[in-house]
Design a protein around this motif. Structure first.
Motif, short mmCIF file in Angstrom:
data_model
loop_
_atom_site.label_atom_id
_atom_site.label_comp_id
_atom_site.label_asym_id
_atom_site.label_seq_id
_atom_site.Cartn_x
_atom_site.Cartn_y
_atom_site.Cartn_z
N ALA A 33 0.83 -1.21 0.00
CA ALA A 33 0.00 0.00 0.00
C ALA A 33 0.86 1.26 0.00
CB ALA A 33 -0.95 0.00 1.20
N THR A 34 1.89 1.28 0.82
CA THR A 34 2.79 2.43 0.87
C THR A 34 3.53 2.59 -0.45
OG1 THR A 34 3.04 2.23 3.26
CG2 THR A 34 4.76 3.44 2.09
N ALA A 35 3.97 1.48 -1.03
CA ALA A 35 4.69 1.53 -2.30
C ALA A 35 3.81 2.10 -3.41
CB ALA A 35 5.19 0.14 -2.67
N VAL A 36 2.54 1.74 -3.43
CA VAL A 36 1.62 2.27 -4.45
C VAL A 36 1.52 3.79 -4.32
CG1 VAL A 36 -0.81 2.40 -5.17
CG2 VAL A 36 0.26 0.17 -4.77
N VAL A 37 1.33 4.27 -3.10
CA VAL A 37 1.22 5.72 -2.88
C VAL A 37 2.51 6.42 -3.29
CG1 VAL A 37 0.92 7.51 -1.13
CG2 VAL A 37 -0.55 5.48 -1.10
N GLU A 38 3.65 5.86 -2.94
CA GLU A 38 4.93 6.47 -3.30
C GLU A 38 5.11 6.53 -4.82
OE1 GLU A 38 7.96 4.22 -1.29
OE2 GLU A 38 7.46 5.08 0.67
N LEU A 39 4.73 5.47 -5.53
CA LEU A 39 4.89 5.45 -6.97
C LEU A 39 3.93 6.41 -7.67
CD1 LEU A 39 6.57 4.24 -9.23
CD2 LEU A 39 4.92 2.35 -9.36
N VAL A 40 2.70 6.47 -7.20
CA VAL A 40 1.73 7.42 -7.77
C VAL A 40 2.18 8.85 -7.51
CG1 VAL A 40 -0.65 8.27 -7.64
CG2 VAL A 40 -0.21 5.82 -7.78
N ALA A 41 2.70 9.11 -6.33
CA ALA A 41 3.22 10.45 -6.02
C ALA A 41 4.36 10.80 -6.96
CB ALA A 41 3.68 10.52 -4.56
N GLU A 42 5.24 9.85 -7.22
CA GLU A 42 6.34 10.08 -8.16
C GLU A 42 5.80 10.37 -9.56
OE1 GLU A 42 9.76 7.46 -10.40
OE2 GLU A 42 9.27 6.92 -8.33
N ASP A 50 -0.50 14.59 -0.23
CA ASP A 50 -1.49 15.36 -0.97
C ASP A 50 -2.44 14.49 -1.79
OD1 ASP A 50 -0.44 17.72 0.02
OD2 ASP A 50 0.86 18.05 -1.73
N LEU A 51 -2.14 13.21 -1.91
CA LEU A 51 -2.99 12.29 -2.67
C LEU A 51 -4.21 11.88 -1.86
CD1 LEU A 51 -0.25 9.92 -4.13
CD2 LEU A 51 -1.33 11.86 -5.26
N ASP A 52 -5.27 11.49 -2.57
CA ASP A 52 -6.44 10.94 -1.89
C ASP A 52 -6.00 9.67 -1.17
OD1 ASP A 52 -8.09 12.91 -2.93
OD2 ASP A 52 -8.65 11.69 -4.67
N PRO A 53 -6.64 9.35 -0.05
CA PRO A 53 -6.26 8.13 0.67
C PRO A 53 -6.43 6.89 -0.21
CG PRO A 53 -7.72 9.49 2.00
CD PRO A 53 -7.70 10.09 0.63
N LEU A 54 -5.44 6.02 -0.21
CA LEU A 54 -5.51 4.81 -1.02
C LEU A 54 -6.68 3.94 -0.60
CD1 LEU A 54 -4.26 3.03 -3.22
CD2 LEU A 54 -2.78 2.04 -1.46
N HIS A 55 -7.03 3.96 0.68
CA HIS A 55 -8.13 3.11 1.15
C HIS A 55 -9.47 3.51 0.55
CE1 HIS A 55 -8.25 6.22 4.37
NE2 HIS A 55 -9.55 6.05 4.22
N ASP A 56 -9.55 4.66 -0.11
CA ASP A 56 -10.77 5.03 -0.84
C ASP A 56 -10.89 4.23 -2.15
OD1 ASP A 56 -11.38 6.85 1.13
OD2 ASP A 56 -10.91 8.63 -0.08
N ALA A 57 -9.77 3.70 -2.64
CA ALA A 57 -9.75 2.96 -3.89
C ALA A 57 -9.69 1.45 -3.69
CB ALA A 57 -8.55 3.40 -4.74
N VAL A 58 -9.05 1.02 -2.61
CA VAL A 58 -8.85 -0.41 -2.38
C VAL A 58 -8.71 -0.65 -0.88
CG1 VAL A 58 -6.32 -0.31 -2.60
CG2 VAL A 58 -7.51 -2.42 -3.19
N ASP A 59 -9.07 -1.81 -0.43
CA ASP A 59 -8.89 -2.18 0.97
C ASP A 59 -7.39 -2.41 1.18
OD1 ASP A 59 -8.52 -3.65 3.37
OD2 ASP A 59 -10.51 -4.51 3.23
#
Length: 104
Positions: A33-42, A50-59
């Motif tokens: 989950a953290t890796a996804v957020v880091e890659l999308v931020a990149e 500043d990104l929407d919470p990942l848990h809004d898209a996936v558990d």
């Protein structure tokens, strides 16, 4: 949507034609989950906070449990895919994450 099918789909083939952003991660060092957020931020040149919470898209708990191998050095072929921040995200048990831009 949480998809764990292993066979390529027509959507996978269509997305493969775009220019994806991919990185390999070590699940011992970072959760999926953290890796996804880091890659999308990149990819979006944004701060991860500043990104929407990942848990809004996936558990995120399920993502971490399903993708992280249960045994050290496991190289399973399982993958999970979902949409997040205008990207189709594919997270593989091997530690490989690929982002496909849905706007292309």
């Amino acid at each position: 949507m949480l998809s764990t099918n292993q066979a390529p789909t027509a959507a996978d083939a269509a997305l493969a034609e775009s220019s994806p952003l991919s990185r390999n991660f070590a699940w011992a060092d970072v959760t999926p989950a953290t890796a996804v957020v880091e890659l999308v931020a990149e990819a979006t040149d944004a701060d991860p906070t500043d990104l929407d919470p990942l848990h809004d898209a996936v558990d995120t708990d399920a993502l971490n449990r399903v993708v992280e191998p249960t045994e050290p050095n496991a190289t399973g072929s399982l993958r999970v895919s979902f949409s997040y921040h205008d990207f189709f995200v594919v997270v593989r048990q091997s530690g490989h994450i690929t982002l496909y831009d849905l706007d292309d």
